[in-house]
Design a protein around this motif. Structure first.
Motif, PDB file in Angstrom:
ATOM      1  N   ALA A  20       8.901  -2.891  -2.241  1.00 41.35           N
ATOM      2  CA  ALA A  20       9.436  -1.463  -2.646  1.00 41.35           C
ATOM      3  C   ALA A  20      10.225  -1.620  -4.077  1.00 41.35           C
ATOM      4  CB  ALA A  20       9.864  -0.660  -1.781  1.00 41.35           C
ATOM      5  N   GLU A  21      11.099  -2.537  -3.888  1.00 40.46           N
ATOM      6  CA  GLU A  21      12.141  -2.787  -5.379  1.00 40.46           C
ATOM      7  C   GLU A  21      11.369  -3.436  -6.256  1.00 40.46           C
ATOM      8  OE1 GLU A  21      15.905  -4.585  -4.498  1.00 40.46           O
ATOM      9  OE2 GLU A  21      16.492  -3.121  -2.988  1.00 40.46           O
ATOM     10  N   LEU A  22      10.489  -4.499  -5.908  1.00 39.53           N
ATOM     11  CA  LEU A  22       9.723  -5.155  -6.877  1.00 39.53           C
ATOM     12  C   LEU A  22       8.541  -4.066  -7.670  1.00 39.53           C
ATOM     13  CD1 LEU A  22       8.557  -7.658  -8.304  1.00 39.53           C
ATOM     14  CD2 LEU A  22       7.032  -7.954  -6.230  1.00 39.53           C
ATOM     15  N   VAL A  23       8.144  -3.311  -6.845  1.00 39.73           N
ATOM     16  CA  VAL A  23       6.979  -2.600  -7.480  1.00 39.73           C
ATOM     17  C   VAL A  23       7.557  -1.570  -8.362  1.00 39.73           C
ATOM     18  CG1 VAL A  23       5.231  -0.569  -7.065  1.00 39.73           C
ATOM     19  CG2 VAL A  23       5.381  -2.627  -5.394  1.00 39.73           C
ATOM     20  N   ASP A  24       8.864  -1.096  -8.155  1.00 38.98           N
ATOM     21  CA  ASP A  24       9.463   0.053  -8.918  1.00 38.98           C
ATOM     22  C   ASP A  24       9.970  -0.742 -10.312  1.00 38.98           C
ATOM     23  OD1 ASP A  24       9.573   1.901  -6.996  1.00 38.98           O
ATOM     24  OD2 ASP A  24      11.540   1.744  -6.277  1.00 38.98           O
ATOM     25  N   GLN A  25      10.212  -2.082 -10.085  1.00 43.42           N
ATOM     26  CA  GLN A  25      10.501  -2.867 -11.317  1.00 43.42           C
ATOM     27  C   GLN A  25       9.101  -3.144 -12.020  1.00 43.42           C
ATOM     28  OE1 GLN A  25      12.019  -6.891 -10.278  1.00 43.42           O
ATOM     29  NE2 GLN A  25      12.557  -7.248 -12.459  1.00 43.42           N
ATOM     30  N   LEU A  26       8.410  -3.509 -11.513  1.00 40.15           N
ATOM     31  CA  LEU A  26       6.995  -3.710 -12.315  1.00 40.15           C
ATOM     32  C   LEU A  26       6.578  -2.446 -13.011  1.00 40.15           C
ATOM     33  CD1 LEU A  26       4.970  -5.653  -9.624  1.00 40.15           C
ATOM     34  CD2 LEU A  26       6.059  -6.500 -11.772  1.00 40.15           C
ATOM     35  N   LYS A  67      10.735  -9.939   0.363  1.00 44.98           N
ATOM     36  CA  LYS A  67      11.236 -10.082   1.578  1.00 44.98           C
ATOM     37  C   LYS A  67      10.087 -10.081   2.931  1.00 44.98           C
ATOM     38  CE  LYS A  67      15.707  -8.787   0.609  1.00 44.98           C
ATOM     39  NZ  LYS A  67      16.721 -10.061   0.546  1.00 44.98           N
ATOM     40  N   GLU A  68       9.097  -9.321   2.413  1.00 44.55           N
ATOM     41  CA  GLU A  68       7.960  -9.053   3.677  1.00 44.55           C
ATOM     42  C   GLU A  68       7.015 -10.321   3.435  1.00 44.55           C
ATOM     43  OE1 GLU A  68       9.815  -5.231   2.367  1.00 44.55           O
ATOM     44  OE2 GLU A  68       8.792  -6.980   1.182  1.00 44.55           O
ATOM     45  N   SER A  69       6.929 -11.403   2.751  1.00 43.58           N
ATOM     46  CA  SER A  69       6.003 -12.194   2.747  1.00 43.58           C
ATOM     47  C   SER A  69       6.293 -13.106   3.927  1.00 43.58           C
ATOM     48  CB  SER A  69       5.912 -13.031   1.525  1.00 43.58           C
ATOM     49  OG  SER A  69       6.917 -14.055   1.429  1.00 43.58           O
ATOM     50  N   CYS A  81       0.858  -1.223  -0.269  1.00 40.80           N
ATOM     51  CA  CYS A  81      -0.101  -0.046   0.148  1.00 40.80           C
ATOM     52  C   CYS A  81       0.949   1.177  -0.028  1.00 40.80           C
ATOM     53  CB  CYS A  81      -0.940   0.057   1.263  1.00 40.80           C
ATOM     54  SG  CYS A  81      -2.200  -1.217   1.146  1.00 40.80           S
ATOM     55  N   LYS A  82       1.876   1.289   0.684  1.00 40.45           N
ATOM     56  CA  LYS A  82       2.831   2.400   0.869  1.00 40.45           C
ATOM     57  C   LYS A  82       3.403   2.754  -0.612  1.00 40.45           C
ATOM     58  CE  LYS A  82       5.696   2.609   4.102  1.00 40.45           C
ATOM     59  NZ  LYS A  82       6.806   2.034   5.218  1.00 40.45           N
ATOM     60  N   ASN A  83       3.612   1.482  -1.411  1.00 37.01           N
ATOM     61  CA  ASN A  83       4.025   1.902  -2.590  1.00 37.01           C
ATOM     62  C   ASN A  83       3.221   1.672  -3.965  1.00 37.01           C
ATOM     63  OD1 ASN A  83       7.275   1.505  -2.562  1.00 37.01           O
ATOM     64  ND2 ASN A  83       6.555   0.188  -0.918  1.00 37.01           N
ATOM     65  N   SER A 131       8.708 -16.396 -14.763  1.00 34.89           N
ATOM     66  CA  SER A 131       9.397 -15.253 -14.801  1.00 34.89           C
ATOM     67  C   SER A 131      10.016 -14.858 -13.526  1.00 34.89           C
ATOM     68  CB  SER A 131       8.167 -14.142 -15.093  1.00 34.89           C
ATOM     69  OG  SER A 131       7.587 -14.625 -16.236  1.00 34.89           O
ATOM     70  N   ILE A 132      10.161 -15.627 -12.360  1.00 37.21           N
ATOM     71  CA  ILE A 132      10.631 -15.324 -11.068  1.00 37.21           C
ATOM     72  C   ILE A 132      11.727 -15.656 -10.817  1.00 37.21           C
ATOM     73  CG2 ILE A 132      10.146 -15.110  -8.531  1.00 37.21           C
ATOM     74  CD1 ILE A 132       7.115 -15.475  -9.517  1.00 37.21           C
ATOM     75  N   ASP A 133      12.833 -14.980 -10.554  1.00 40.00           N
ATOM     76  CA  ASP A 133      14.178 -15.545 -10.340  1.00 40.00           C
ATOM     77  C   ASP A 133      15.013 -14.872  -9.022  1.00 40.00           C
ATOM     78  OD1 ASP A 133      14.713 -12.794 -11.260  1.00 40.00           O
ATOM     79  OD2 ASP A 133      15.793 -13.866 -13.176  1.00 40.00           O
ATOM     80  N   ASP A 134      14.371 -14.123  -8.323  1.00 43.30           N
ATOM     81  CA  ASP A 134      14.734 -13.530  -7.130  1.00 43.30           C
ATOM     82  C   ASP A 134      13.880 -13.321  -5.891  1.00 43.30           C
ATOM     83  OD1 ASP A 134      13.006 -11.601  -8.106  1.00 43.30           O
ATOM     84  OD2 ASP A 134      14.751 -10.165  -8.723  1.00 43.30           O
ATOM     85  N   VAL A 135      14.481 -12.865  -4.835  1.00 44.15           N
ATOM     86  CA  VAL A 135      13.466 -12.249  -3.707  1.00 44.15           C
ATOM     87  C   VAL A 135      13.958 -10.844  -3.479  1.00 44.15           C
ATOM     88  CG1 VAL A 135      12.788 -12.711  -1.485  1.00 44.15           C
ATOM     89  CG2 VAL A 135      13.421 -14.864  -2.850  1.00 44.15           C
ATOM     90  N   LYS A 136      13.209 -10.292  -3.422  1.00 44.67           N
ATOM     91  CA  LYS A 136      13.749  -8.623  -3.385  1.00 44.67           C
ATOM     92  C   LYS A 136      12.527  -8.047  -2.536  1.00 44.67           C
ATOM     93  CE  LYS A 136      13.691  -7.830  -7.389  1.00 44.67           C
ATOM     94  NZ  LYS A 136      14.118  -7.241  -8.869  1.00 44.67           N
ATOM     95  N   PRO A 137      12.913  -6.757  -1.697  1.00 43.84           N
ATOM     96  CA  PRO A 137      11.916  -6.079  -0.927  1.00 43.84           C
ATOM     97  C   PRO A 137      10.834  -5.600  -1.917  1.00 43.84           C
ATOM     98  CG  PRO A 137      14.104  -5.320  -0.446  1.00 43.84           C
ATOM     99  CD  PRO A 137      14.373  -6.286  -1.698  1.00 43.84           C
TER     100      PRO A 137
END
Length: 324
Positions: free
Chosen positions: A299-305, A209-211, A31-33, A291-297
């Motif tokens: 916030a970083e995922l949303v920026d990438q999307l 990371k937050e899951s 929600c913050k992102n 299509s998934i090859d990492d674990v990231k925060p």
């Protein structure tokens, strides 16, 4: 967009409520992102604990808005509307008390519930896998339909997203959310091109990371491809998609998962505990794992999307200019 909170989003996406995966931290970061964050009420063992989670989310998002001056995306709660769920009414009362913005209903669309949520200005989205379910939900007055197409994680349908969305849009004129193999910003753009208002993403948000997902679960997703997803009713009695490796690690062979009847996980457990135990040790995921090859925060995922989504729209515009 056919939604009432368009201006509160940075990306037309909802992080789906995932059993044993989605919790307050994931919801808050989504929600913050600028992405709608959701979680199942049953992810907390008690109604009292569920209310504590709702309060935690609300307080965190209120603080974020005061500190930054930015509007957070709304959050939502998934309620299992079925006679076998004794918590549906007390959990609904908590949602009404705290005016949860979005309620996602599964396994039953009830007009009384819709009216109760509408009484405080909330929205109700209902997930469906076929036209008949969608028609019943529409009659109950829901604000949106979540079309769970082939390849989605969890209790997925078997219809192509193109066929399903065209069928439902022929009679349903409110918000459409599309689920099924959506893991990238390009996928989100494709969902909108097909006629959806929002992309509904589950599997991609397991690997943040937050899951609450086990690290081995996340690693298995990274190491899996679409052909490693097994569609079976053997785990819960209802067809769902699971990671092949997690089935095999529990001794569930292809012969067993090919059966349509639920596997008996032990008579010493009651039905609810057996279900929870099964989903804890046998991990669900959709075909979007490819299509998934990492674990990231988050916030970083949303920026990438967002970057991928923007690039996809730009490419669509270039293609438009080629032909018109």
């Amino acid at each position: 967009m056919n939604i009432s909170f368009e201006n509160e989003l940075k990306l037309p996406a909802v992080a789906a409520p995932m059993f044993l995966i989605s919790g307050p931290q994931l919801v808050i970061e989504c929600c913050k992102n600028g992405v709608v964050g959701t979680f199942p009420a049953l992810n907390h063992r008690t109604t009292e604990g569920f209310e504590e989670w709702v309060v935690e989310i609300k307080e965190a998002l209120d603080a974020f808005e005061k500190e930054t001056g930015n509007k957070a995306a709304p959050f939502g709660v998934n309620l299992i509307v079925h006679p076998t769920n004794p918590r549906v009414q007390p959990d609904l009362e908590i949602c009404i008390k705290h005016k949860v913005p979005i309620i996602i209903t599964s396994l039953g669309a009830v007009s009384d519930l819709v009216s109760a949520v509408h009484s405080y200005g909330g929205l109700v989205y209902h997930d469906v896998i076929k036209k008949r379910h969608a028609e019943k939900a529409a009659e109950a007055g829901v604000d949106g339909l979540i079309l769970v197409a082939a390849g989605a994680g969890g209790h997925a349908g078997a219809l192509s997203p193109i066929a399903l969305i065209n069928e439902i849009k022929s009679f349903f004129k409110k918000t459409i959310l599309l689920s099924g193999c959506i893991s990238t910003g390009q996928d989100i753009a494709s969902a909108l091109q097909m006629g959806a208002d929002l992309a509904y993403m589950g599997t991609r948000f397991i690997n943040v990371k937050e899951s609450m997902a086990d690290s081995k679960y996340q690693e298995m997703i990274i190491n899996s491809k679409a052909e490693d997803i097994v569609y079976t009713a053997a785990v819960s009695g209802v067809n769902a998609n699971f990671l092949r490796s997690s089935l095999e690690s529990m001794g569930i062979t292809e012969e067993l998962w090919s059966k349509t009847k639920k596997i008996d996980f032990g008579s010493e457990l009651d039905a609810a505990k057996a279900e929870a135990q099964a989903w804890k040790t046998i991990w669900s995921a959709g075909q979007g794992v490819t299509s998934i090859d990492d674990v990231k925060p988050t916030a970083e995922l949303v920026d990438q999307l967002k970057d991928q989504f923007k690039s996809a729209l730009e490419n669509q515009h270039e293609n438009y200019k080629k032909y018109f």
